[in-house]
Every structure is written in C-alpha cells, then in structure tokens.
Design a protein around this motif. Structure first.
Motif, short mmCIF file in Angstrom:
data_model
loop_
_atom_site.label_atom_id
_atom_site.label_comp_id
_atom_site.label_asym_id
_atom_site.label_seq_id
_atom_site.Cartn_x
_atom_site.Cartn_y
_atom_site.Cartn_z
N CYS A 1 -22.03 2.39 32.40
CA CYS A 1 -23.41 2.82 32.60
C CYS A 1 -23.50 4.32 32.31
O CYS A 1 -22.70 5.10 32.84
N THR B 1 -21.70 -3.73 33.60
CA THR B 1 -23.06 -3.83 33.06
C THR B 1 -23.24 -5.21 32.45
O THR B 1 -22.28 -5.83 31.99
N ARG C 1 -28.12 -3.85 31.67
CA ARG C 1 -28.53 -3.47 33.02
C ARG C 1 -27.26 -3.22 33.82
O ARG C 1 -26.31 -4.01 33.79
N CYS C 2 -27.27 -2.11 34.52
CA CYS C 2 -26.12 -1.76 35.36
C CYS C 2 -26.20 -2.56 36.66
O CYS C 2 -27.23 -2.57 37.34
N ALA C 3 -25.10 -3.21 37.02
CA ALA C 3 -25.06 -4.01 38.25
C ALA C 3 -25.01 -3.11 39.48
O ALA C 3 -25.39 -3.54 40.58
N CYS D 1 -26.36 0.48 39.75
CA CYS D 1 -27.56 1.29 40.00
C CYS D 1 -28.85 0.61 39.51
O CYS D 1 -29.93 1.14 39.73
N ASP D 2 -28.72 -0.51 38.85
CA ASP D 2 -29.83 -1.33 38.39
C ASP D 2 -30.66 -0.67 37.28
O ASP D 2 -31.75 -1.13 36.95
N LYS D 3 -30.16 0.41 36.64
CA LYS D 3 -30.88 1.05 35.55
C LYS D 3 -30.57 0.30 34.25
O LYS D 3 -29.53 -0.32 34.11
N ARG D 4 -31.53 0.40 33.31
CA ARG D 4 -31.39 -0.27 32.02
C ARG D 4 -31.18 0.75 30.91
O ARG D 4 -31.68 1.86 30.98
#
Length: 163
Positions: free
Chosen positions: A3, A11, A30-32, A34-37
């Motif tokens: 990420c 990810t 999608r990062c598992a 921090c949930d950012k894409r």
C-alpha cells in the motif's frame, strides 16, 4: 503489492482492465489494513540488447541516439516523420526479435543503412560515407554505382511483372 499509504503488504485487486491497445493492465486495489484505494499499472518491459562497440566497450541501446543519427543523415531531405518513426520501429523490432542480449554496433549500423536505403538514397550515401569512413571520391562512386545497379534491377523486375 504494498500500500502506498500505510506500506502494508496485504492489498486486494478490486478491478482489472486492459488498455485499448492491449499492452497495459490497469488494476484498482484496496488495502486490507487502511482501506484506501489506489491504481497500479502493469506493462511489458522488453530489454533491448546491449550495443558492443568496435573497441569492445558496451553501452545501453538508446532510441534517441538512433533517431539523431537518422535525422542527421536525413537533414533537409523530403522524408516524413512517420517514415522515420517506421524505420526506427523496424530496426527496434529486428533487435528485439534477434533474441540476443548483445549486438555488435556494426550489425546495428547495417540495419540503419538498410532502412536509409529504403527511405532516401542521398541520406544513405551520407550515412555510409561516415559509417564506412570513405577515404576518397572513388568510394562514393562505388556506393552510388551500387544504388544505380539496385535501381535498374528493381525497375527490370517491375517491368517483367504481369499486370
């Protein structure tokens, strides 16, 4: 893939698309943690052969050098940029398809001369005079005679072909 935000290793690929040309793969991830894409791109990386010079030194192939050599020979000649691009592409395809990791500069020079002969006879003579280190006018005359013979053979073949 890490990420880019939190540097976590886990990810997931959410979506995958191929470019219109078919040579680039676009992936939404999608990062598992921090949930950012974010988006990543995959493209083929082909390695051009290393050029071995006459003195034995080695240098990386540079498309810009090839273009500069062609443009110098073609200076003030009526050859389109598209024709030059096509010649460069054919030379690079031959280098890649050779499968060699190294190629002699002499071989590259011969490929350039072949393309220049197709593009413009004057540019071919210009390049050949430097590339082959012409010492006197007789060498120019021999190169010109070679082109004249090829032109006559080509015209005779066209005349002999049925329409």
């Amino acid at each position: 893939m890490k990420c880019p935000y939190c540097h976590h290793d886990d990810t997931q690929v959410i979506d995958t698309r191929v470019s219109e040309e078919g040579n680039v793969m676009r992936r939404r991830r999608r990062c598992a943690h921090c949930d950012k894409r974010f988006t990543t791109y995959e493209r083929i990386e082909l390695a051009m052969p290393v050029i071995v010079k006459k003195n034995g030194s080695r240098t990386e192939y540079e498309s810009a050098k090839l273009r500069a050599s062609l443009m110098l020979a073609l200076r003030k000649r009526p050859v389109s940029a598209e024709a030059v691009d096509g010649a460069i592409q054919r030379i690079e395809e031959k280098l890649l398809s050779s499968g060699e990791r190294e190629i002699l500069s002499v071989q590259l020079g011969e490929l350039v001369m072949r393309e220049l002969k197709r593009l413009d006879k004057i540019a071919y003579i210009r390049f050949a005079s430097v590339y082959k280190s012409f010492e006197d006018i007789s060498e120019f005359a021999e190169a010109i005679q070679e082109i004249n013979v090829e032109n006559k053979v080509g015209k005779n073949k066209k005349a002999a072909e049925p329409e």
